[in-house]
Design a protein around this motif. Structure first.
Motif, short mmCIF file in Angstrom:
data_model
loop_
_atom_site.label_atom_id
_atom_site.label_comp_id
_atom_site.label_asym_id
_atom_site.label_seq_id
_atom_site.Cartn_x
_atom_site.Cartn_y
_atom_site.Cartn_z
N GLU A 1 -111.56 -34.54 -63.79
CA GLU A 1 -111.70 -34.85 -62.37
C GLU A 1 -110.39 -35.20 -61.71
O GLU A 1 -109.43 -35.65 -62.36
CB GLU A 1 -112.72 -35.96 -62.14
N LEU A 2 -110.38 -34.99 -60.40
CA LEU A 2 -109.27 -35.36 -59.54
C LEU A 2 -109.74 -36.49 -58.64
O LEU A 2 -110.75 -36.36 -57.94
CB LEU A 2 -108.82 -34.17 -58.69
N GLU A 3 -109.02 -37.60 -58.68
CA GLU A 3 -109.33 -38.74 -57.81
C GLU A 3 -108.34 -38.73 -56.66
O GLU A 3 -107.13 -38.60 -56.86
CB GLU A 3 -109.22 -40.04 -58.59
N VAL A 4 -108.86 -38.87 -55.44
CA VAL A 4 -108.03 -38.86 -54.24
C VAL A 4 -108.32 -40.12 -53.43
O VAL A 4 -109.49 -40.44 -53.18
CB VAL A 4 -108.33 -37.62 -53.37
N ILE A 5 -107.26 -40.82 -53.05
CA ILE A 5 -107.40 -41.98 -52.18
C ILE A 5 -106.54 -41.75 -50.94
O ILE A 5 -105.34 -41.50 -51.05
CB ILE A 5 -106.95 -43.28 -52.88
N CYS A 6 -107.18 -41.81 -49.78
CA CYS A 6 -106.49 -41.67 -48.50
C CYS A 6 -106.35 -43.06 -47.89
O CYS A 6 -107.34 -43.78 -47.74
CB CYS A 6 -107.29 -40.79 -47.53
N ASN A 7 -105.13 -43.42 -47.54
CA ASN A 7 -104.83 -44.71 -46.91
C ASN A 7 -104.34 -44.43 -45.49
O ASN A 7 -103.30 -43.81 -45.31
CB ASN A 7 -103.75 -45.45 -47.69
N LEU A 8 -105.08 -44.89 -44.52
CA LEU A 8 -104.76 -44.62 -43.13
C LEU A 8 -103.94 -45.77 -42.55
O LEU A 8 -104.31 -46.93 -42.67
CB LEU A 8 -106.05 -44.46 -42.33
N GLU A 9 -102.82 -45.41 -41.94
CA GLU A 9 -101.97 -46.40 -41.30
C GLU A 9 -101.96 -46.14 -39.79
O GLU A 9 -101.91 -45.00 -39.36
CB GLU A 9 -100.55 -46.33 -41.84
#
Length: 96
Positions: A54-62
């Motif tokens: 699996e590929l884990e993706v975390i998007c952090n919005l600034e």
């Protein structure tokens, strides 16, 4: 900082992580190895982790960015690289 997370089932997670980082490395500050990466997009950093399945993706919005747009941009790019495998499913969930 708002953040969201998706885990995508794929045996090619490391390949897609590296392709995405190399692709965006021409425009943005990027660090990566075969199992993890970080892309400093203008609206916030994206963190990637790859395992055998699996590929884990975390998007952090600034700032004033649009989380839905950020998620869509990341998913669209990964799916372009995964065209032989078929469209991957991203189920985004907020991180608290």
């Amino acid at each position: 900082m708002p953040a969201s997370h998706a885990t995508v089932a794929t045996p090619n997670a490391s390949r897609y992580l590296q392709q995405l980082c190399k692709h965006w490395g021409h425009k943005f500050d990027v660090t990566f190895d075969p199992t993890q990466g970080r892309i400093a997009l203008p609206f916030g950093p994206v963190e990637l982790k790859a395992s055998d399945s699996e590929l884990e993706v975390i998007c952090n919005l600034e700032g004033e960015g649009d989380m839905a747009r950020m998620q869509q941009v990341v998913a669209d790019h990964v799916n372009r690289f995964a065209h032989r495998e078929g469209e991957l499913t991203f189920k985004w969930e907020p991180l608290t």
